[in-house]
Design a protein around this motif. Structure first.
Motif, PDB file in Angstrom:
ATOM      1  N   GLU A   6       0.838  -1.201   0.000  1.00 19.17           N
ATOM      2  CA  GLU A   6       0.000   0.000   0.000  1.00 19.17           C
ATOM      3  C   GLU A   6       0.868   1.244   0.000  1.00 19.17           C
ATOM      4  O   GLU A   6       1.988   1.237   0.487  1.00 19.17           O
ATOM      5  N   SER A   7       0.295   2.321  -0.540  1.00 24.78           N
ATOM      6  CA  SER A   7       0.951   3.628  -0.505  1.00 24.78           C
ATOM      7  C   SER A   7      -0.120   4.705  -0.555  1.00 24.78           C
ATOM      8  O   SER A   7      -1.279   4.425  -0.866  1.00 24.78           O
ATOM      9  N   GLY A   8       0.283   5.939  -0.235  1.00 23.24           N
ATOM     10  CA  GLY A   8      -0.619   7.072  -0.358  1.00 23.24           C
ATOM     11  C   GLY A   8      -1.169   7.610   0.941  1.00 23.24           C
ATOM     12  O   GLY A   8      -1.882   8.615   0.947  1.00 23.24           O
ATOM     13  N   GLN A  13      -5.826  17.520   6.451  1.00 22.62           N
ATOM     14  CA  GLN A  13      -6.774  18.273   7.256  1.00 22.62           C
ATOM     15  C   GLN A  13      -8.189  17.800   6.989  1.00 22.62           C
ATOM     16  O   GLN A  13      -8.489  17.249   5.918  1.00 22.62           O
ATOM     17  N   PRO A  14      -9.082  17.996   7.952  1.00 16.11           N
ATOM     18  CA  PRO A  14     -10.496  17.647   7.715  1.00 16.11           C
ATOM     19  C   PRO A  14     -11.015  18.334   6.459  1.00 16.11           C
ATOM     20  O   PRO A  14     -10.719  19.497   6.204  1.00 16.11           O
ATOM     21  N   GLY A  15     -11.779  17.567   5.668  1.00 18.16           N
ATOM     22  CA  GLY A  15     -12.287  18.061   4.403  1.00 18.16           C
ATOM     23  C   GLY A  15     -11.370  17.796   3.230  1.00 18.16           C
ATOM     24  O   GLY A  15     -11.760  17.995   2.080  1.00 18.16           O
ATOM     25  N   GLY A  16     -10.165  17.343   3.511  1.00 21.16           N
ATOM     26  CA  GLY A  16      -9.195  17.079   2.461  1.00 21.16           C
ATOM     27  C   GLY A  16      -9.379  15.719   1.806  1.00 21.16           C
ATOM     28  O   GLY A  16     -10.323  14.983   2.103  1.00 21.16           O
ATOM     29  N   SER A  17      -8.453  15.401   0.896  1.00 19.22           N
ATOM     30  CA  SER A  17      -8.532  14.161   0.121  1.00 19.22           C
ATOM     31  C   SER A  17      -7.197  13.423   0.135  1.00 19.22           C
ATOM     32  O   SER A  17      -6.134  14.048   0.259  1.00 19.22           O
ATOM     33  N   LEU A  18      -7.278  12.122   0.013  1.00 19.01           N
ATOM     34  CA  LEU A  18      -6.116  11.264  -0.188  1.00 19.01           C
ATOM     35  C   LEU A  18      -6.505  10.150  -1.143  1.00 19.01           C
ATOM     36  O   LEU A  18      -7.679   9.761  -1.203  1.00 19.01           O
ATOM     37  N   GLY A  65     -20.549   7.844  -0.562  1.00 21.39           N
ATOM     38  CA  GLY A  65     -20.614   9.209  -1.076  1.00 21.39           C
ATOM     39  C   GLY A  65     -19.330   9.990  -0.905  1.00 21.39           C
ATOM     40  O   GLY A  65     -19.194  11.080  -1.475  1.00 21.39           O
ATOM     41  N   ARG A  66     -18.385   9.478  -0.117  1.00 19.76           N
ATOM     42  CA  ARG A  66     -17.114  10.178   0.101  1.00 19.76           C
ATOM     43  C   ARG A  66     -15.926   9.399  -0.464  1.00 19.76           C
ATOM     44  O   ARG A  66     -14.957  10.007  -0.928  1.00 19.76           O
ATOM     45  N   PHE A  67     -15.980   8.078  -0.387  1.00 15.59           N
ATOM     46  CA  PHE A  67     -14.879   7.224  -0.846  1.00 15.59           C
ATOM     47  C   PHE A  67     -15.285   6.512  -2.131  1.00 15.59           C
ATOM     48  O   PHE A  67     -16.449   6.149  -2.313  1.00 15.59           O
ATOM     49  N   GLN A  81     -10.014   6.290  -3.413  1.00 16.79           N
ATOM     50  CA  GLN A  81     -10.063   7.745  -3.416  1.00 16.79           C
ATOM     51  C   GLN A  81     -10.918   8.195  -2.237  1.00 16.79           C
ATOM     52  O   GLN A  81     -12.083   7.812  -2.147  1.00 16.79           O
ATOM     53  N   MET A  82     -10.333   8.960  -1.353  1.00 19.50           N
ATOM     54  CA  MET A  82     -11.016   9.381  -0.129  1.00 19.50           C
ATOM     55  C   MET A  82     -11.163  10.902  -0.157  1.00 19.50           C
ATOM     56  O   MET A  82     -10.155  11.626  -0.156  1.00 19.50           O
ATOM     57  N   ASN A  83     -12.394  11.362  -0.194  1.00 12.96           N
ATOM     58  CA  ASN A  83     -12.696  12.786  -0.203  1.00 12.96           C
ATOM     59  C   ASN A  83     -13.467  13.176   1.054  1.00 12.96           C
ATOM     60  O   ASN A  83     -14.001  12.306   1.748  1.00 12.96           O
ATOM     61  N   SER A  84     -13.514  14.462   1.324  1.00 12.48           N
ATOM     62  CA  SER A  84     -14.248  14.976   2.488  1.00 12.48           C
ATOM     63  C   SER A  84     -13.871  14.206   3.753  1.00 12.48           C
ATOM     64  O   SER A  84     -14.745  13.774   4.517  1.00 12.48           O
TER      65      SER A  84
END
Length: 121
Positions: A6-8, A13-18, A65-67, A81-84
């Motif tokens: 795994e990587s990434g 910060q809250p609300g950010g993405s990875l 709805g976020r991932f 993909q992880m958002n919010s």
């Protein structure tokens, strides 16, 4: 033998993405379902998302709805993909693959070593 790397992960910060990646290598004939799990301190490991070899996906209610989970079968790689992002998403994230490998019959389950995701201001 099959290795999942795994990587990434990281601090966001809250609300950010990875975007997490998990690449499988080794004596792979084919990979069926792939999953992302996570484990926060003091908690049990929980399923976050899963994807079949085709396009069928499913998610934990807490991340819907976020991932977004996806995969590249040619590269034996699964993504998340992880958002919010929220502080409660903080955990070690593990990928999991159900694979047919050389020298073995049926499916064998493999785990990655985990990548830390920390959501904090």
């Amino acid at each position: 033998q099959v290795q999942l790397v795994e990587s990434g992960g990281g601090l966001v910060q809250p609300g950010g993405s990875l975007r997490l990646s998990c690449a499988a290598s080794g004596s792979i004939d084919s990979i069926n379902n792939m999953y992302w799990y996570r484990q926060a301190p003091g908690n049990q490991r929980e399923l976050v998302a899963g994807i079949a070899r085709g396009t069928s996906t499913h998610y934990a209610d807490s991340v819907k709805g976020r991932f977004t989970i996806s995969r590249d079968n040619a590269k034996n790689t699964v993504y998340l993909q992880m958002n919010s992002l929220k502080p409660e998403d903080t955990a070690v994230y593990y990928c999991n693959a159900h694979a047919v490998t050389a020298g073995r019959t049926g499916l064998t389950i493999y785990w990655g070593q985990g990548t830390q995701v920390t959501v904090s201001s």
